[in-house]
Motif scaffolding. Structure first.
Motif: not given
Length: 244
Positions: A21, A189, A194
């Motif tokens: 991420h 997410t 992230e």
């Protein structure tokens, strides 16, 4: 709000997910900067062109004003010649004196006008030198921008390719996420990117620095799924703090 669960999930998987991420955030950020870099370059070229256009207009007006003064000077000089002719044929002393005064006045005015014309010509030379400099600056900005566009497009092509690779890696890695966790993971997410995951920093959440309880730390040691009670991130042990 409950932050722990009995669901087991490896710290290694969470670390990998977080790393991916982060990479995605970085790659997308670099991709978004590409068009802005090109736009900024276009703005610099536009400013250089505007500066040049403005000075060209200023130089044009200054030259016109100088030409008008030179025409005015020639006109007065011609009038002085005419008056001198009349002076030689003056019918009286009074008329002679009047002509002399007119000649003196015109000569004085021409002296001032000549100085103004000279100053104007010097100013035109200065403007012309500045104009040449601005033309060089415009050529430089155009050349740099052309190269910038080529470089940015090439970089964005590489970044898109890398983004596709990392996105594919994410899809494969996410297959390892326990199904019971998947909905929360996808929701978090999708909204936080992230920041949906965070490593432990000492005894705190590495995302928001909320101090964590002993119970939370114990659950992490047992590879249980734990979320930060403050920022809700999925917590994991960093590489240098393996499960004991």
């Amino acid at each position: 709000m409950s932050t722990g669960s009995n669901i087991e999930i490896s710290a290694s998987l969470l670390r990998t997910l977080h790393r991916i991420h982060r990479q995605l955030t970085d790659l997308r950020g670099q991709l978004s900067r590409g068009p802005r870099q090109i736009k900024a370059g276009e703005a610099m070229v536009a400013k250089a062109q505007a500066d040049l256009d403005e000075l060209q207009e200023k130089l044009k007006k200054t030259k016109l004003a100088s030409d008008e003064k030179q025409l005015q000077l020639k006109s007065r000089e011609a009038r002085i010649v005419e008056i001198n002719v009349k002076l030689n044929t003056a019918a009286s002393n009074r008329e002679f004196t009047t002509f002399k005064e007119q000649i003196a006045a015109d000569e004085q005015a021409n002296s001032v006008l000549s100085d103004e014309i000279l100053e104007g010509l010097e100013y035109i030379d200065e403007l012309q030198a500045e104009l040449d400099s601005l033309k060089s600056e415009l050529d430089k900005q155009k050349s740099e921008h052309e190269q910038r566009v080529v470089d940015v497009h090439a970089k964005m092509e590489r970044l898109r390719s890398e983004l596709e690779r990392v996105e594919a890696e994410l899809v494969e890695t996410e297959k390892q996420i326990p199904s019971a966790v998947r909905p929360d993971y996808e929701r978090l997410t999708a909204s936080k990117g992230e920041e949906a995951l965070a490593p432990i920093d000492g005894d705190s959440c590495g995302g928001c620095y909320q101090t964590l309880t002993t119970q939370v730390m114990s659950q992490l040691q047992l590879s249980r799924l734990v979320r930060c009670p403050n920022c809700n991130a999925f917590l994991y042990l960093p590489e240098n703090r393996r499960v004991t």
